[in-house]
Design an enzyme around this catalytic site. Structure first.
Site, PDB file in Angstrom:
ATOM      1  N   LYS A  45       0.843  -1.198   0.000  1.00 28.75           N
ATOM      2  CA  LYS A  45       0.000   0.000   0.000  1.00 28.75           C
ATOM      3  C   LYS A  45       0.878   1.248   0.000  1.00 28.75           C
ATOM      4  O   LYS A  45       1.910   1.290   0.698  1.00 28.75           O
ATOM      5  CB  LYS A  45      -0.888  -0.010   1.259  1.00 28.75           C
ATOM      6  CG  LYS A  45      -1.714   1.241   1.483  1.00 28.75           C
ATOM      7  CD  LYS A  45      -2.807   1.409   0.451  1.00 28.75           C
ATOM      8  CE  LYS A  45      -3.565   2.723   0.616  1.00 28.75           C
ATOM      9  NZ  LYS A  45      -4.484   2.982  -0.499  1.00 28.75           N
ATOM     10  N   CYS A 133      -2.677   9.924  -6.166  1.00 29.96           N
ATOM     11  CA  CYS A 133      -3.813   9.602  -5.286  1.00 29.96           C
ATOM     12  C   CYS A 133      -4.880  10.689  -5.395  1.00 29.96           C
ATOM     13  O   CYS A 133      -4.595  11.867  -5.164  1.00 29.96           O
ATOM     14  CB  CYS A 133      -3.379   9.456  -3.841  1.00 29.96           C
ATOM     15  SG  CYS A 133      -4.815   9.168  -2.777  1.00 29.96           S
TER      16      CYS A 133
HETATM   17  O1  RRO Z   1      -5.829   5.254  -0.537  1.00 28.11           O
HETATM   18  C1  RRO Z   1      -6.503   5.736  -1.465  1.00 28.11           C
HETATM   19  O2  RRO Z   1      -7.543   6.406  -1.269  1.00 28.11           O
HETATM   20  C2  RRO Z   1      -6.098   5.581  -2.861  1.00 28.11           C
HETATM   21  C3  RRO Z   1      -4.814   5.798  -3.310  1.00 28.11           C
HETATM   22 BR1  RRO Z   1      -3.404   6.161  -2.171  1.00 28.11          BR
HETATM   23  C4  RRO Z   1      -4.542   5.745  -4.705  1.00 28.11           C
HETATM   24  O3  RRO Z   1      -3.421   5.964  -5.189  1.00 28.11           O
HETATM   25  N1  RRO Z   1      -5.565   5.473  -5.536  1.00 28.11           N
HETATM   26  C5  RRO Z   1      -6.822   5.231  -5.092  1.00 28.11           C
HETATM   27  O4  RRO Z   1      -7.716   4.978  -5.901  1.00 28.11           O
HETATM   28  N2  RRO Z   1      -7.065   5.285  -3.756  1.00 28.11           N
END
Ligand code: RRO
Length: 316
Positions: A45, A133
């Site tokens: 993650k 993100c």
């Molecule tokens: O954690 C998120 O809300 C998230 C991330 Br870091 C990302 O790069 N892409 C996404 O769809 N959700």
């Protein structure tokens, strides 16, 4: 070399698909599920300097076409994922573990990269810097601000790294002129790979049972994954391969449910393919099924390797 093996930069993968960052990869337990599956690698993650709880729930919803999420980067902090890469290395399988690092705060990013470079035990550690993100309230996606992205890369590559091989996770781009412009920026730096694409930012899916937005954060706006994404993902893979395929590895991500979807990403220029929404839906058994489906397609078409297929649409 076997039928499905591939490389990301100089790192070898027995199989050309693995999880998309964010999917089944926050906790040790989940990372081990991907590690113990038929995936060719495992990516963690996107991590930040300090652990984060993420956004309020409900923050994930899916329907038959795909998913919406606004997780808000829940993660256990960069030290944990550095530890996980070393832990998996000691388990003895040669499966690569890619560390995803958030690019939201440049100072934190530089600290995290130096730490990972010093602490990892792998001779070559792939690091995916997430510049895309869409889900942090009040924060724009860095990959849509070309000047800021250029400045970020300048800072990253003003350091010399011993072990880490850096690539970027990119937002979807919707105009070829933007892809050309960012490609010209990327040419200035020793990037090893690009992952195309992150979720389609700030979409909305209504929950038909409640007539409300299906998730809570950002008034219901979130990143769209799954089948909704596939045409844009293929187009981004295709265009980045055209501009940069001779310099770095393209990794496809978006709308992969079957062996045919993986095949199409590779045809357009991906050397490896990430699986997100479908992995969340089906669990790590999806890798076994997709492996079988992809093998059958390659054998039927008499294609001998991923390398032979990669980008071959450009030669037609
Ligand atoms: O954690 C998120 O809300 C998230 C991330 Br870091 C990302 O790069 N892409 C996404 O769809 N959700």
């Amino acid at each position: 070399m076997s039928l499905l093996s591939t490389n990301i930069s100089s790192v070898f993968l027995k199989s050309c698909f693995y999880n998309a960052s964010g999917c089944l990869c926050v906790t040790k337990e989940d990372i081990l599920k991907v590690y113990n599956s038929d995936s060719g690698a495992v990516i963690s993650k996107s991590c930040t300097f300090s652990p984060r709880e993420g956004n309020p729930k409900p923050r994930y919803f899916e329907n038959k076409y795909g998913s919406i999420n606004s997780m808000g980067m829940p993660n256990k902090g960069y030290r944990f994922y550095t530890y996980m890469s070393n832990y998996l290395l000691e388990l003895g399988d040669s499966k690569p573990c890619i560390i995803s690092v958030s690019g939201l705060d440049f100072d934190e990013l530089l600290t995290m990269l130096s730490y990972i470079d010093n602490m990892v035990k792998r001779p070559e550690q792939l690091v995916e810097v997430n510049l895309s993100c869409p889900n942090i309230p009040g924060e724009a996606q860095v990959s849509y601000n070309f000047k800021k992205m250029d400045n970020c890369l300048k800072q990253i590559f003003s350091n010399k790294y011993k072990k880490i091989k850096i690539g970027l996770k990119l937002s979807p781009y919707f105009d070829p002129s933007h892809i050309l412009e960012v490609s010209n920026i990327f040419k200035k730096y020793p990037l090893h790979f690009l992952t195309c694409i992150n979720s389609l930012g700030n979409g909305m899916i209504i929950n038909p049972e409640t007539d409300k937005a299906s998730i809570v954060p950002k008034k219901g706006l979130g990143g769209i994954g799954g089948l909704y994404c596939k045409p844009i993902a293929l187009s981004n893979v295709f265009q980045f391969y055209k501009h940069l395929g001779d310099k770095l590895t393209i990794i496809g991500c978006g709308g992969v449910q079957s062996g045919q979807d993986v095949y199409e990403h590779i045809l357009c220029g991906a050397s490896a393919v990430q699986i997100g929404t479908q992995l969340v839906r089906e669990g790590p058994r999806c890798f076994t099924r997709i492996e079988q489906e992809l093998k059958e397609i390659l054998i039927k078409k008499n294609i001998k390797s991923i390398k032979e297929l990669c980008g071959s649409i450009h030669k037609l």
